[in-house]
Design a protein around this motif. Structure first.
Motif, PDB file in Angstrom:
ATOM      1  N   GLN A  89       0.655  -1.504   0.277  1.00  0.00           N
ATOM      2  CA  GLN A  89      -0.163  -0.019   0.288  1.00  0.00           C
ATOM      3  C   GLN A  89       1.000   1.183  -0.323  1.00  0.00           C
ATOM      4  O   GLN A  89       1.507   1.593   0.644  1.00  0.00           O
ATOM      5  CB  GLN A  89      -0.642  -0.386   0.899  1.00  0.00           C
ATOM      6  CG  GLN A  89      -2.324   1.330   0.537  1.00  0.00           C
ATOM      7  CD  GLN A  89      -3.131   1.055   2.384  1.00  0.00           C
ATOM      8  OE1 GLN A  89      -2.795   0.385   2.924  1.00  0.00           O
ATOM      9  NE2 GLN A  89      -4.386   1.085   2.211  1.00  0.00           N
TER      10      GLN A  89
ATOM     11  N   PRO B  85       1.999   5.094  -0.248  1.00  0.00           N
ATOM     12  CA  PRO B  85       0.670   6.031   0.766  1.00  0.00           C
ATOM     13  C   PRO B  85      -0.437   7.251   0.454  1.00  0.00           C
ATOM     14  O   PRO B  85      -0.640   8.008   1.707  1.00  0.00           O
ATOM     15  CB  PRO B  85       2.554   7.686   1.133  1.00  0.00           C
ATOM     16  CG  PRO B  85       3.860   7.112   0.829  1.00  0.00           C
ATOM     17  CD  PRO B  85       2.896   6.032  -0.540  1.00  0.00           C
ATOM     18  N   ARG B  86      -0.642   7.118  -0.681  1.00  0.00           N
ATOM     19  CA  ARG B  86      -2.176   7.450  -0.759  1.00  0.00           C
ATOM     20  C   ARG B  86      -3.240   6.432  -0.744  1.00  0.00           C
ATOM     21  O   ARG B  86      -4.151   6.612  -0.615  1.00  0.00           O
ATOM     22  CB  ARG B  86      -2.014   8.223  -2.366  1.00  0.00           C
ATOM     23  CG  ARG B  86      -1.072   9.196  -3.242  1.00  0.00           C
ATOM     24  CD  ARG B  86      -1.063   9.474  -4.174  1.00  0.00           C
ATOM     25  NE  ARG B  86      -2.629  10.750  -4.754  1.00  0.00           N
ATOM     26  CZ  ARG B  86      -3.340  10.864  -5.635  1.00  0.00           C
ATOM     27  NH1 ARG B  86      -2.368  10.708  -6.518  1.00  0.00           N
ATOM     28  NH2 ARG B  86      -4.127  11.377  -5.820  1.00  0.00           N
ATOM     29  N   GLY B  87      -2.248   5.193  -0.637  1.00  0.00           N
ATOM     30  CA  GLY B  87      -3.182   3.754  -0.145  1.00  0.00           C
ATOM     31  C   GLY B  87      -3.833   3.011  -1.712  1.00  0.00           C
ATOM     32  O   GLY B  87      -4.629   2.511  -0.795  1.00  0.00           O
ATOM     33  N   SER B  88      -3.339   3.559  -2.364  1.00  0.00           N
ATOM     34  CA  SER B  88      -3.479   2.358  -3.595  1.00  0.00           C
ATOM     35  C   SER B  88      -2.781   1.080  -2.217  1.00  0.00           C
ATOM     36  O   SER B  88      -1.780   1.426  -2.470  1.00  0.00           O
ATOM     37  CB  SER B  88      -2.988   2.507  -4.677  1.00  0.00           C
ATOM     38  OG  SER B  88      -3.611   4.158  -4.612  1.00  0.00           O
TER      39      SER B  88
END
Lengths: 111, 115
Positions: free
Chosen positions: A37, A39-42
């Motif tokens: 994952q 840092p943007r959450g993807s």
């Protein structure tokens, strides 16, 4: 309790070193996936495993369904490997093929 | 390759209002779509699993009345968060697969902030 127990929860590595993450399953698993994952959450797909081993570049993963665990090995860690790694398993008691996630390993690679 | 587009990427809604998020599968047939929420503490909760031609199955603590889901065809699914409150904050992710025992591909997530 946790059906998918992931360890360690956090890990700091010197650039260029090796390490391994692990997930233990309290219920038999049929398939396992590993994600990174960002840092943007993807969630980035790393591996999809039925019992066995796969390798991709500096990453290698194994899934042993009899011993109910899976591992993710990182070789020659690079700064861009930093992020949170998750394993997720399809457990045999599931009705409907859902994934159960581990708690994640936050990896920091230091220069 | 297989891709899942999810939108919006982030949204802010006032407490008590509703918001809808959508997922589009490209390159494969999304027979099953699962909606997850990742808490600020990073734990994943499954909200519901939707399989085409089957009833949508909601996990404990999640209901259709709060999180209605639509999965009308093999490429699209949407979920609405009705009457959002602070406890609904988090990153919502859709994961789609072509069938049982196949790889799940996730959208990039919708980050919900409630003010």
């Amino acid at each position: 309790g946790d059906k998918v127990k992931q360890s360690p929860s956090a890990l700091s590595l010197q650039e260029g070193t090796n390490s391994a993450l692990r997930c233990n399953f309290s219920i038999a698993a049929t398939t396992v996936q590993w994600f990174l994952q960002n840092p943007r959450g993807s969630l980035i797909n790393l591996f999809y495993l039925v019992p066995g081993t796969k390798e991709n570049g500096r990453l290698k993963s194994a899934f042993d369904s009899k011993e109910s665990y899976s591992t993710l090995h990182i070789r020659d860690a690079q700064l861009e490997d930093s992020g949170t790694y998750f394993c997720a398993a399809e457990l045999s008691n599931n009705a409907g093929a859902k994934l159960t996630f581990g708690g994640g390993t936050r990896l920091t690679v230091r220069p | 390759g297989a891709l899942v587009y999810q939108y919006p990427r982030r949204t802010i809604c006032k407490s008590g209002t509703s918001m809808r998020m959508e997922c589009q599968a490209v390159g494969f047939q999304a027979t099953s779509v699962a909606w997850y929420r990742q808490s600020p503490q990073k734990t994943f909760e499954l909200i519901a699993l939707s399989t085409v031609n089957s009833a949508i199955k909601y996990e404990q603590n999640f209901t259709q009345e709060k999180f209605p889901i639509s999965h009308p065809n093999l490429s699209f699914s949407s979920m609405t968060v009705l009457n959002a409150y602070l406890e609904d904050r988090g990153l919502y992710l859709c994961g789609a697969r072509q069938g049982a025992n196949t790889e799940v591909f996730f959208g990039k997530g919708t980050r919900l902030t409630v003010v």
